[in-house]
Design an enzyme around this catalytic site. Structure first.
Site, PDB file in Angstrom:
ATOM      1  N   CYS A 219       0.829  -1.205   0.000  1.00 38.41           N
ATOM      2  CA  CYS A 219       0.000   0.000   0.000  1.00 38.41           C
ATOM      3  C   CYS A 219       0.863   1.255   0.000  1.00 38.41           C
ATOM      4  CB  CYS A 219      -0.937  -0.002   1.199  1.00 38.41           C
ATOM      5  SG  CYS A 219      -0.117  -0.151   2.812  1.00 38.41           S
TER       6      CYS A 219
ATOM      7  N   HIS B 203       1.784   5.077   9.744  1.00 38.28           N
ATOM      8  CA  HIS B 203       0.902   4.018   9.245  1.00 38.28           C
ATOM      9  C   HIS B 203      -0.045   3.529  10.337  1.00 38.28           C
ATOM     10  CE1 HIS B 203      -0.434   0.380   7.234  1.00 38.28           C
ATOM     11  NE2 HIS B 203       0.284   0.690   6.159  1.00 38.28           N
TER      12      HIS B 203
END
Length: 481
Positions: A291, A318
């Site tokens: 991602c 994150h």
């Protein structure tokens, strides 16, 4: 007694709702009958509510000097419904704006203008549909399922036929369906889901999805379920090399394999929009990278193309993941054993180095690290870069704004000028990354950029694009940039 101003506003709002509601069935029919996905300045309108259609039109005003009203775009949507089309992504907002405000009409009627702008579709044949199997049904697997199901229909090019999970206990099928039906982050499923216990299947918005229980790929013969030459999307995270993923190719009925994680060895790591042309017809195993790699690589490519990058560091903030512990407990990795909802956790990321697999010209130029934070979704990449060419904040932001609207990367890079945006505002973003222009810092050849990304949904949208490429399904994005 309401004022004249209030009455005018109410009348204007009612008009917008009326046009949006008139657009909805046409947009749905265009997708079901022709495989055409209608958007307005990159905002998808397939399965959108009337309010979403109104908001998409409002978004045009953040990028253009003149507003695009629904009564102005509606004739273009209506004209599309009377054309012989092929599967494509058609931005009706850009078509309408160019025709009405940029002088591209040239005395043509709307119908004649659309025929001219969409003429490349006449050279394109409708692709054959591809069977898809989701191997694993965790966070990414279920979001991929939602994305595939929302495009279910006779013109669907990727048909979700089955999911594969480990053997479960009684009631497992209903629990799997329930997890697809309700999601704490992405909300309720948009449609109807039911379970066929006798056939071991989930029914969702016209999709009939077989649930296969297996301990390993070698146990499965997909042809028993009418599945042939399938694209298997491995979401388990168990295997990341050719030997492990190659097990899928030993299963009868499998044609190709896509990994939703970084691939090791010689497996091609693909960031759609950047290096998808590396996928060849005879490639059997491909990775959709991570991602974070998907979020930063398109922006880095755009910057390197324009200004050049000498070197830099990428710090990822994150959201915590299922790999971490809810409370302090043993974990094989350093620090990740500490409670994810209670701590910021410094950890490593290979995303910065992985950029070089998709963008070789940046090999060895970037370092990276990550901090896991107590939020369940939406992350941010902070890119501290030294450029080869000096610039200014306004010039750099204007360039990236243009990239998000008119470049080949416009499906990957989004742009916001909001001064109030926070992480939850980006839940459900379909872009690989969103440039936060108000946070940009530039001093001559040094730039710091902040890029948001929905590490679940935005990444899954990128995965679906790679799936289309592997299946030989290519969509033209019109009008051309």
């Amino acid at each position: 007694m309401t004022s004249q101003h209030e009455e005018m506003y109410q009348k204007s709002w009612q008009e917008r709702q009326d046009f949006a509601e008139r657009m909805q069935p046409i947009i749905g029919q265009l997708y079901r009958n022709f495989g055409v996905e209608v958007s307005v300045y990159g905002r998808p309108l397939v399965n959108a509510s009337a309010i979403d259609i109104i908001k998409a039109h409002k978004y045009v005003g953040t990028h253009e000097e003149t507003k695009l009203r629904l009564r102005e775009s509606f004739p273009f949507v209506e004209a599309l419904s009377n054309m012989d089309l092929r599967p494509a992504s058609i931005d009706v907002g850009k078509l309408a704006y160019r025709y009405l405000f940029l002088g591209e009409a040239n005395d043509l009627t709307i119908e004649q203008y659309l025929e001219k702008e969409l003429s490349p579709l006449k050279e394109q044949d409708a692709p054959e549909p591809k069977d898809v199997v989701l191997y694993g049904f965790g966070r990414i697997g279920r979001i991929l399922a939602r994305l595939l199901i929302e495009r279910t229909g006779p013109m669907a090019n990727l048909r979700l036929r089955a999911i594969v999970i480990r053997p479960g206990k009684d009631g497992d099928l209903e629990k799997r369906a329930s997890l697809l039906r309700r999601d704490s982050i992405h909300g309720a499923f948009n449609g109807s889901i039911s379970v066929d216990e006798d056939q071991g299947a989930i029914r969702a918005n016209g999709a009939y999805i077989k649930v296969i229980y297996a301990k390993s790929p070698s146990e499965i013969d997909y042809t028993q379920y009418g599945i042939n030459d399938a694209l298997v999307v491995d979401n388990t995270g168990i295997w990341s090399d050719e030997d492990g993923l190659g097990q899928h190719l030993q299963s009868t009925g499998v044609g190709k394999v896509l990994l939703t994680a970084p691939g090791k060895g010689d497996i091609k790591n693909i960031v759609y929009g950047v290096n998808q042309d590396m996928i060849l017809d005879d490639d059997k195993i491909v990775s959709a990278a991570s991602c974070t790699t998907n979020a930063i690589t398109p922006v880095l490519k755009a910057l390197n193309d324009k200004f050049g990058i000498k070197n830099g560091h990428v710090e990822t903030v994150h959201s915590y993941t299922n790999d971490q512990n809810l409370i302090d407990n043993y974990h094989k990795s350093e620090r990740r054993g500490r409670s994810a909802p209670l701590n910021m956790v410094i950890t490593s990321t290979g995303a910065a180095k992985a950029v070089a697999k998709a963008l070789p010209e940046l090999k060895g130029l970037l370092t990276g690290n990550a901090i896991r934070v107590p939020t369940p979704n939406v992350s941010m990449a902070i890119m501290n870069l030294n450029l080869k060419t000096g610039t200014s904040r306004d010039e750099l932001n204007d360039y990236l704004r243009g990239v998000s609207l008119e470049s080949p990367l416009r499906e990957q890079v989004d742009y916001t000028a909001s001064t109030e945006i926070v992480s939850t505002d980006l839940v459900g973003s379909r872009f690989a990354g969103v440039v936060d222009s108000q946070a940009t810092i530039v001093e001559d050849d040094r730039a710091v950029l902040y890029v948001w990304y929905d590490n679940e949904f935005g990444y899954s949208c990128q995965v679906v694009k790679v799936m289309h490429k592997m299946a030989g399904v290519t969509f033209q994005n019109l009008p051309k940039a």
